[in-house]
Design a protein around this motif. Sequence first.
Motif, PDB file in Angstrom:
ATOM      1  N   PHE A   1      -5.165  -5.982  51.271  1.00 52.43           N
ATOM      2  CA  PHE A   1      -5.934  -7.016  50.584  1.00 52.43           C
ATOM      3  C   PHE A   1      -7.431  -6.662  50.544  1.00 52.43           C
ATOM      4  CE2 PHE A   1      -8.337 -11.067  50.701  1.00 52.43           C
ATOM      5  CZ  PHE A   1      -7.982 -11.534  49.440  1.00 52.43           C
ATOM      6  N   ILE A   2      -7.939  -6.147  51.653  1.00 52.97           N
ATOM      7  CA  ILE A   2      -9.350  -5.749  51.688  1.00 52.97           C
ATOM      8  C   ILE A   2      -9.609  -4.627  50.682  1.00 52.97           C
ATOM      9  CG2 ILE A   2     -11.143  -4.696  53.135  1.00 52.97           C
ATOM     10  CD1 ILE A   2      -9.850  -6.127  55.533  1.00 52.97           C
ATOM     11  N   THR A   3      -8.707  -3.636  50.667  1.00 51.15           N
ATOM     12  CA  THR A   3      -8.858  -2.521  49.717  1.00 51.15           C
ATOM     13  C   THR A   3      -8.731  -3.014  48.284  1.00 51.15           C
ATOM     14  OG1 THR A   3      -7.777  -1.120  51.385  1.00 51.15           O
ATOM     15  CG2 THR A   3      -8.059  -0.180  49.191  1.00 51.15           C
ATOM     16  N   TYR A   4      -7.814  -3.942  48.072  1.00 52.34           N
ATOM     17  CA  TYR A   4      -7.585  -4.536  46.750  1.00 52.34           C
ATOM     18  C   TYR A   4      -8.864  -5.211  46.234  1.00 52.34           C
ATOM     19  CZ  TYR A   4      -5.878  -8.318  43.643  1.00 52.34           C
ATOM     20  OH  TYR A   4      -5.687  -9.203  42.613  1.00 52.34           O
ATOM     21  N   LEU A   5      -9.541  -5.954  47.098  1.00 50.08           N
ATOM     22  CA  LEU A   5     -10.782  -6.619  46.703  1.00 50.08           C
ATOM     23  C   LEU A   5     -11.868  -5.609  46.336  1.00 50.08           C
ATOM     24  CD1 LEU A   5     -11.088  -9.602  49.217  1.00 50.08           C
ATOM     25  CD2 LEU A   5     -10.390  -9.669  46.816  1.00 50.08           C
ATOM     26  N   LEU A   6     -11.954  -4.518  47.106  1.00 51.41           N
ATOM     27  CA  LEU A   6     -12.970  -3.504  46.839  1.00 51.41           C
ATOM     28  C   LEU A   6     -12.736  -2.834  45.480  1.00 51.41           C
ATOM     29  CD1 LEU A   6     -13.230  -1.816  50.366  1.00 51.41           C
ATOM     30  CD2 LEU A   6     -14.906  -3.323  49.276  1.00 51.41           C
ATOM     31  N   ILE A   7     -11.478  -2.504  45.204  1.00 51.32           N
ATOM     32  CA  ILE A   7     -11.167  -1.860  43.925  1.00 51.32           C
ATOM     33  C   ILE A   7     -11.374  -2.845  42.773  1.00 51.32           C
ATOM     34  CG2 ILE A   7      -9.342  -0.729  42.567  1.00 51.32           C
ATOM     35  CD1 ILE A   7      -8.124   0.223  45.189  1.00 51.32           C
ATOM     36  N   GLU A   8     -11.054  -4.118  43.007  1.00 45.53           N
ATOM     37  CA  GLU A   8     -11.133  -5.143  41.961  1.00 45.53           C
ATOM     38  C   GLU A   8     -12.553  -5.352  41.451  1.00 45.53           C
ATOM     39  OE1 GLU A   8     -10.909  -8.660  39.651  1.00 45.53           O
ATOM     40  OE2 GLU A   8     -12.174  -8.409  41.437  1.00 45.53           O
TER      41      GLU A   8
ATOM     42  N   ALA B   1      -6.797  -2.364  40.467  1.00 49.31           N
ATOM     43  CA  ALA B   1      -6.609  -3.058  41.748  1.00 49.31           C
ATOM     44  C   ALA B   1      -5.203  -3.650  41.839  1.00 49.31           C
ATOM     45  CB  ALA B   1      -7.652  -4.158  41.907  1.00 49.31           C
ATOM     46  N   LYS B   2      -4.765  -4.304  40.780  1.00 53.60           N
ATOM     47  CA  LYS B   2      -3.415  -4.883  40.791  1.00 53.60           C
ATOM     48  C   LYS B   2      -2.357  -3.791  40.882  1.00 53.60           C
ATOM     49  CE  LYS B   2      -2.524  -8.393  38.099  1.00 53.60           C
ATOM     50  NZ  LYS B   2      -2.397  -9.270  36.901  1.00 53.60           N
ATOM     51  N   GLY B   3      -2.588  -2.691  40.160  1.00 57.55           N
ATOM     52  CA  GLY B   3      -1.635  -1.578  40.222  1.00 57.55           C
ATOM     53  C   GLY B   3      -1.569  -0.970  41.608  1.00 57.55           C
ATOM     54  N   PHE B   4      -2.746  -0.815  42.240  1.00 60.15           N
ATOM     55  CA  PHE B   4      -2.795  -0.267  43.593  1.00 60.15           C
ATOM     56  C   PHE B   4      -2.025  -1.140  44.575  1.00 60.15           C
ATOM     57  CE2 PHE B   4      -4.897  -1.005  47.687  1.00 60.15           C
ATOM     58  CZ  PHE B   4      -4.672   0.214  48.307  1.00 60.15           C
ATOM     59  N   LEU B   5      -2.255  -2.445  44.514  1.00 55.63           N
ATOM     60  CA  LEU B   5      -1.609  -3.364  45.441  1.00 55.63           C
ATOM     61  C   LEU B   5      -0.094  -3.356  45.257  1.00 55.63           C
ATOM     62  CD1 LEU B   5      -2.267  -5.471  47.640  1.00 55.63           C
ATOM     63  CD2 LEU B   5      -2.201  -7.202  45.861  1.00 55.63           C
TER      64      LEU B   5
END
Length: 640
Positions: free
Chosen positions: A67-74, A81-85
């Motif tokens: 989730f933290i990484t997702y926010l950074l990419i977003e 970001a959605k694809g990564f998650l």
Amino acid sequence: MISSLKKNIPFFVSIFLAITTTLFFTRVWEWFSLNNRFSLSPDESHFILYGFSHDLLLFASIGGGLFITYLLIETFNHTLAKGFLTFSFLMALLLHLSLSRYFLEGLIPLDSVVFSYSPSELFDITTKFGTLSWMDGLLFFTTIALFFLLQKIFAKRSQEKLSLGITVTCLFLLLASPFYSIPSSEFDSEREYQLYTNKLSYFTASVGNSLFEEDVINKEDSKAYPFLKRGAPKNVLGPYFQLDEKTPPNLVFVIVESLSRTFSGPNAKIGSFTPFLDSLADHSLYWENFLSNAERTFGVLPNSFASLPDGGSQGFMAMGENMPKHHSLFTLAQKNLGYHTAFYYGSWKTFDDMHLFLERQEMDLIMDWNYFGNRYQKTPGDQESGFTWGFPDKALFGMSFIMKDSLQPKTPYLDVYLTLSMHGPFMIPEEKYHHAFDVHLSKLAKGSNEEVYDKNRKPLTCVLYTDDALRSYFKEFQQREEYKNTIFVIMGDHNMGNDMVKSPIDRYHVPFLIYSPMLKKAKRFPNVSCHRDITPTFTALLEPFGIKSPKKVSWVGQELDTSSTFSLTREMAFTRTNRSVTDYLKGEYFLFGERLYKVGNDLALEKSEVDSIKTSLNEALADYKMKNTSVSNSMSLFPD
């Protein structure tokens, strides 16, 4: 910032809820599959389902990090970001499922052992031995489809407060993850722990522990050669034989793949499935409580024929050209008495780096499946994968006689056989043994073992086949001139494993017998001995014929224990499948990972909580590992 969180949390939560719900279904699949395939007790079955709590905690902590990484990419790319998650969660799920599928093969979770194989060996194992079928394909397809379907459902029904609560919980568990792991010692048995634990967590922890252990024990021992000792073993076998005073005996060692005391010999835990070996034991020297020093075949050659320590982190044979100079039974018999040495195997000699060790011994013959040609048929391939390990045991013995007749060695010989037919996937070479299994089963008192017999029909039928192959081998050998001057040793390389293992020490409990027409009398020995005791013992037996035992050796073992009264005095280390040395026997106590047991008659175990003894065994184990690491670093066992 807050508006960004509100926008992104619902998507994260829909992914997380889809993952956790899918995880629950994979646990149900695991519970059903394991109960269908193995004989699990009700308590053991419950641990599979209880393990869902471990799955949930693990993936929640993974979710916190993602989730933290997702926010950074977003912040710079919403689609990425959605694809990564989605991709990260899905890969973790599929890896979890793959490791659970691996566990289903033999109740052994995959760990750092995967790094002990070369890329070519991994390719051979995964492409040839893999038993993936259309059912497995359907399982993975269904899991992926279920994940995406659930994600869409949860995305439509997300609630802001619930989503925020789940997200905060994941972040909290990410921080708390080092503290919620339940150690294996909290369970009554290792198997209960392995059924409960998340297989992804087990794998990553094993890899981490392996790396950490190498770093911790990588200390120089105060002695340059920590295993060095006086090379003067006692001839404990001599009094039991009427040997020819002028002619050294032929030595024939038959290492039987997966031969276990669980199903062979007197008081076998589930009854004996080796009628010929049992009858031969009545005319042999038989060690009732003999132990292998390794959980798999990789240890049997260096342990049995050179009494070696474990070597590098991947085992002694894997050291290849870096193998330290050592004294083996092969080289001592060759150089001192002119023995012809041969190794007979129905599969490929390169597996587990066996060829590196054997070539180092300058063996006169290393026969593997390349020698068979069209004389014999290979074991039938697995119905799903088509894989076969090689030639069945009757073919192995038959081909060995052909080779011996063509070579006609004029000197005494030392032969080693490694059988194959009792190796998974347990393909029975001849249909008649299916009937033989039913006939043999009718003679046994089934009792509580009825389900064990039913779930292990294939492996136990293979046991009957190999036992009969040994019967035929001895029948033919008796017609040969050299039979009357031959000593035969039959032993298991390791326990078969799976759900027939009744206690932790059963993993290493194997049959060991010595038979010869020159034997004065049969006898059974109740005390513990191990593979590493073989080389010192047989070197001493050959000393009257002129073999020169080195003045100084680095043999880890000692002579076989031939005392008549039961007493536990031996000390030895054991290597698990992943090449880690975590188990240790010292006198009456056995350390199995984090658990301590007191050992009684017939190797019965009773859990012990005596901290001082546990500390003593841990210190002895640490000392052995430090010495072992010193040897692997210096690549030297004794001075030149």
